[in-house]
Design an enzyme around this catalytic site. Sequence first.
Site, PDB file in Angstrom:
ATOM      1  N   ASN A 209       0.490  -1.470   0.253  1.00 30.67           N
ATOM      2  CA  ASN A 209      -0.417  -0.104   0.095  1.00 30.67           C
ATOM      3  C   ASN A 209       0.933   1.276   0.293  1.00 30.67           C
ATOM      4  O   ASN A 209       1.794   1.202  -0.057  1.00 30.67           O
ATOM      5  CB  ASN A 209      -0.796  -0.500   1.460  1.00 30.67           C
ATOM      6  N   ASP A 278      -4.619  -6.203   5.871  1.00 31.42           N
ATOM      7  CA  ASP A 278      -5.594  -7.289   6.023  1.00 31.42           C
ATOM      8  C   ASP A 278      -5.574  -8.501   6.224  1.00 31.42           C
ATOM      9  O   ASP A 278      -5.906  -9.446   6.629  1.00 31.42           O
ATOM     10  CB  ASP A 278      -6.938  -6.522   6.021  1.00 31.42           C
ATOM     11  N   LYS A 288       8.641 -17.551 -10.412  1.00 25.93           N
ATOM     12  CA  LYS A 288       7.968 -15.606 -10.997  1.00 25.93           C
ATOM     13  C   LYS A 288       7.003 -16.662 -11.394  1.00 25.93           C
ATOM     14  O   LYS A 288       7.254 -17.794 -12.659  1.00 25.93           O
ATOM     15  CB  LYS A 288       9.392 -15.234 -12.143  1.00 25.93           C
ATOM     16  N   PRO A 305      -3.040 -12.537  10.873  1.00 25.89           N
ATOM     17  CA  PRO A 305      -3.866 -11.537  12.307  1.00 25.89           C
ATOM     18  C   PRO A 305      -3.344  -9.988  12.679  1.00 25.89           C
ATOM     19  O   PRO A 305      -2.947  -9.494  11.947  1.00 25.89           O
ATOM     20  CB  PRO A 305      -2.536 -11.880  13.256  1.00 25.89           C
ATOM     21  N   ASP A 306      -4.502  -9.919  13.347  1.00 18.88           N
ATOM     22  CA  ASP A 306      -4.461  -8.070  14.160  1.00 18.88           C
ATOM     23  C   ASP A 306      -3.515  -7.823  15.040  1.00 18.88           C
ATOM     24  O   ASP A 306      -3.547  -8.083  16.191  1.00 18.88           O
ATOM     25  CB  ASP A 306      -5.830  -7.965  14.096  1.00 18.88           C
ATOM     26  N   ILE A 307      -2.553  -7.185  14.756  1.00 19.41           N
ATOM     27  CA  ILE A 307      -1.139  -7.526  15.724  1.00 19.41           C
ATOM     28  C   ILE A 307      -1.904  -6.329  16.546  1.00 19.41           C
ATOM     29  O   ILE A 307      -1.336  -7.178  18.099  1.00 19.41           O
ATOM     30  CB  ILE A 307      -0.011  -6.830  15.024  1.00 19.41           C
ATOM     31  N   PHE A 323      -3.992   3.445  14.980  1.00 24.35           N
ATOM     32  CA  PHE A 323      -4.294   4.677  13.800  1.00 24.35           C
ATOM     33  C   PHE A 323      -5.347   3.899  13.132  1.00 24.35           C
ATOM     34  O   PHE A 323      -5.931   2.678  12.865  1.00 24.35           O
ATOM     35  CB  PHE A 323      -3.068   4.799  13.384  1.00 24.35           C
ATOM     36  N   LYS A 337     -13.292   1.274  15.491  1.00 25.97           N
ATOM     37  CA  LYS A 337     -12.155   0.443  15.659  1.00 25.97           C
ATOM     38  C   LYS A 337     -11.475   0.101  17.056  1.00 25.97           C
ATOM     39  O   LYS A 337     -10.912  -0.930  17.502  1.00 25.97           O
ATOM     40  CB  LYS A 337     -11.265   1.278  14.772  1.00 25.97           C
ATOM     41  N   LYS A 341     -11.006  -3.742  19.074  1.00 22.11           N
ATOM     42  CA  LYS A 341      -9.500  -3.887  19.373  1.00 22.11           C
ATOM     43  C   LYS A 341      -9.160  -3.372  21.094  1.00 22.11           C
ATOM     44  O   LYS A 341      -8.213  -3.953  21.445  1.00 22.11           O
ATOM     45  CB  LYS A 341      -8.397  -3.372  18.310  1.00 22.11           C
TER      46      LYS A 341
HETATM   47  O1  PMT Z   1       3.829   6.320   6.912  1.00 22.73           O
HETATM   48  P1  PMT Z   1       2.380   7.562   5.501  1.00 22.73           P
HETATM   49  O2  PMT Z   1       2.641   7.498   4.510  1.00 22.73           O
HETATM   50  O3  PMT Z   1       3.153   8.787   7.269  1.00 22.73           O
HETATM   51  O4  PMT Z   1       0.330   7.342   6.050  1.00 22.73           O
HETATM   52  C1  PMT Z   1       0.662   7.396   7.840  1.00 22.73           C
HETATM   53  C2  PMT Z   1      -0.775   6.764   7.815  1.00 22.73           C
HETATM   54  C3  PMT Z   1      -1.583   6.875   6.948  1.00 22.73           C
HETATM   55  C4  PMT Z   1      -0.556   4.672   7.316  1.00 22.73           C
HETATM   56  C5  PMT Z   1      -0.884   6.027   9.505  1.00 22.73           C
HETATM   57  O5  PMT Z   1      -1.480   7.917   9.659  1.00 22.73           O
HETATM   58  C6  PMT Z   1      -2.097   5.122   9.486  1.00 22.73           C
HETATM   59  O6  PMT Z   1      -3.225   5.556   9.416  1.00 22.73           O
HETATM   60  N1  PMT Z   1      -2.216   4.346   9.773  1.00 22.73           N
HETATM   61  C7  PMT Z   1      -3.199   3.077   9.681  1.00 22.73           C
HETATM   62  C8  PMT Z   1      -3.607   2.781   8.608  1.00 22.73           C
HETATM   63  C9  PMT Z   1      -4.576   1.709   8.974  1.00 22.73           C
HETATM   64  O7  PMT Z   1      -5.949   2.634   8.057  1.00 22.73           O
HETATM   65  O8  PMT Z   1      -4.812   0.679   9.374  1.00 22.73           O
HETATM   66  P2  PMT Z   1      -6.129  -0.375   9.099  1.00 22.73           P
HETATM   67  O9  PMT Z   1      -7.402   1.050   9.534  1.00 22.73           O
HETATM   68  O10 PMT Z   1      -5.612  -1.567   8.550  1.00 22.73           O
HETATM   69  O11 PMT Z   1      -5.738  -0.582  10.910  1.00 22.73           O
HETATM   70  C10 PMT Z   1      -5.936  -0.035  12.464  1.00 22.73           C
HETATM   71  C11 PMT Z   1      -4.980  -0.441  13.074  1.00 22.73           C
HETATM   72  O12 PMT Z   1      -4.795  -2.141  13.658  1.00 22.73           O
HETATM   73  C12 PMT Z   1      -4.075   0.133  12.849  1.00 22.73           C
HETATM   74  O13 PMT Z   1      -3.445   0.694  13.997  1.00 22.73           O
HETATM   75  C13 PMT Z   1      -2.936  -0.946  12.019  1.00 22.73           C
HETATM   76  O14 PMT Z   1      -1.632  -0.557  12.557  1.00 22.73           O
HETATM   77  C14 PMT Z   1      -3.357  -1.788  13.392  1.00 22.73           C
HETATM   78  N2  PMT Z   1      -3.733  -3.307  12.558  1.00 22.73           N
HETATM   79  C15 PMT Z   1      -4.444  -3.560  11.061  1.00 22.73           C
HETATM   80  C16 PMT Z   1      -4.518  -4.701  10.986  1.00 22.73           C
HETATM   81  C17 PMT Z   1      -3.743  -5.488  11.173  1.00 22.73           C
HETATM   82  N3  PMT Z   1      -3.614  -6.865  10.716  1.00 22.73           N
HETATM   83  N4  PMT Z   1      -2.607  -5.506  12.268  1.00 22.73           N
HETATM   84  C18 PMT Z   1      -2.720  -4.340  12.788  1.00 22.73           C
HETATM   85  O15 PMT Z   1      -1.778  -4.092  13.816  1.00 22.73           O
END
Ligand code: PMT
Length: 395
Positions: A209, A278, A288, A305-307, A323, A337, A341
Amino acid sequence: MELQGKRIVLGVTGGIAAYKAAELVRLLGKQGAEVQVAMTEGATHFVTPTTYQALSGRPVFTDQWDARMPNAMAHIDLSRQADCIVVAPASADFLARAAHGLADDLLTTMVLARDCPLLVAPAMNRQMWENPATQRNVAQLAADGVTILGPASGEQACGEVGAGRMLEPEEILEAVTAFFVPKVLAGRKVLMTAGPTFEAIDPVRGITNLSSGRMGYAVARAARQAGAAVTLVSGPVGFDAPQGVDRVNVRSALDMHGEVMARAAAADIFIGVAAVADYRVANAAEHKLKKDDGGLPQIALIENPDILADVAALPNGPFCVGFAAESRNLEAYAQAKRRKKKIPLIAGNLIQDGFGGDDNRLVLFDDRGTHPLAPAPKSVLARQLVEHIAQLITY
Ligand code: PMT
């Protein structure tokens, strides 16, 4: 402009690294600091005062009896105006004189008369640095509350290799900047994620991404500057770890999960800034994929897994911060969220604001409500987030 309004006296002593102090003057000025240079007589043999005058835009002082000071008290007047004195390079001789409270030139007199913090960046030959006399002097200065920056190890001007090189100007700038940041996370262990993950399809292709890592790296730097020990588990990004931050490189979400879970129990705070995939590819190809393999490739996905959720579920685990990057309904989705979580704090940002650039717009959601932060550079928002976290954990 992280040093806007700060007044810094830069003391330059005699050593070849004096030429690097010229760059330091420029870097400090670029961050908004007013720099007043004071040189020892020895330093003038390496770089002329004119160089520092041109870079700082101020007359340089070398002599305690400088006639430009109407009261003949340059040592008092210059240090009273300063937020800190930085001596770079700090020679073995200067360290010795400062440690013993000698006041036999403008710089040592100013250092003795100061009522502001002193930071010194030693620079000398490795034998001089290792000499017990120098080590005693440095230990004495540290015990007196002086901040010692470095030295670094490496090749020296004399051709020898070892400890005693002055830190690079950028490193000294970072240390001076950090010096002024309130230590709201002193003694805390922060574990973080940042950047994108990369889920392999075959040995050369993958799903990733647009996360640049900027937001996460800014948070890591802010936490470090606030006094925390920071470990940053980072997906692939194009820049170095912030100074003093311990970086663990990973590629996939599974790797990130493993590295985080191995460290999570020992952390006080976990901050998930990474844009974690995800899903990963269940049937990643060993070789390849070729167009003539026949038909369209069939990519099967499996959930990662969701860390963050796994860290939040640990018994006696760290204080967790998430975030959320959303394209709409920021509050509703971010809060959902946070609840799902089971984390106390989430920072929401819109995708168009957050991904990529240097600036962002964050809204913090916690048990106490919604806290929108003004749009700002990621470095500024990171500092505000860290202060918010510090408030919550000490509340
Ligand atoms: O890196 P930059 O270009 O500066 O951009 C920053 C950012 C936009 C990436 C950052 O500010 C941000 O928003 N990061 C979270 C991205 C997101 O939307 O994550 P999510 O909605 O998929 O997950 C929510 C939270 O769960 C996040 O804290 C993520 O790190 C965590 N997560 C998600 C999925 C997963 N399998 N494991 C996780 O820990």
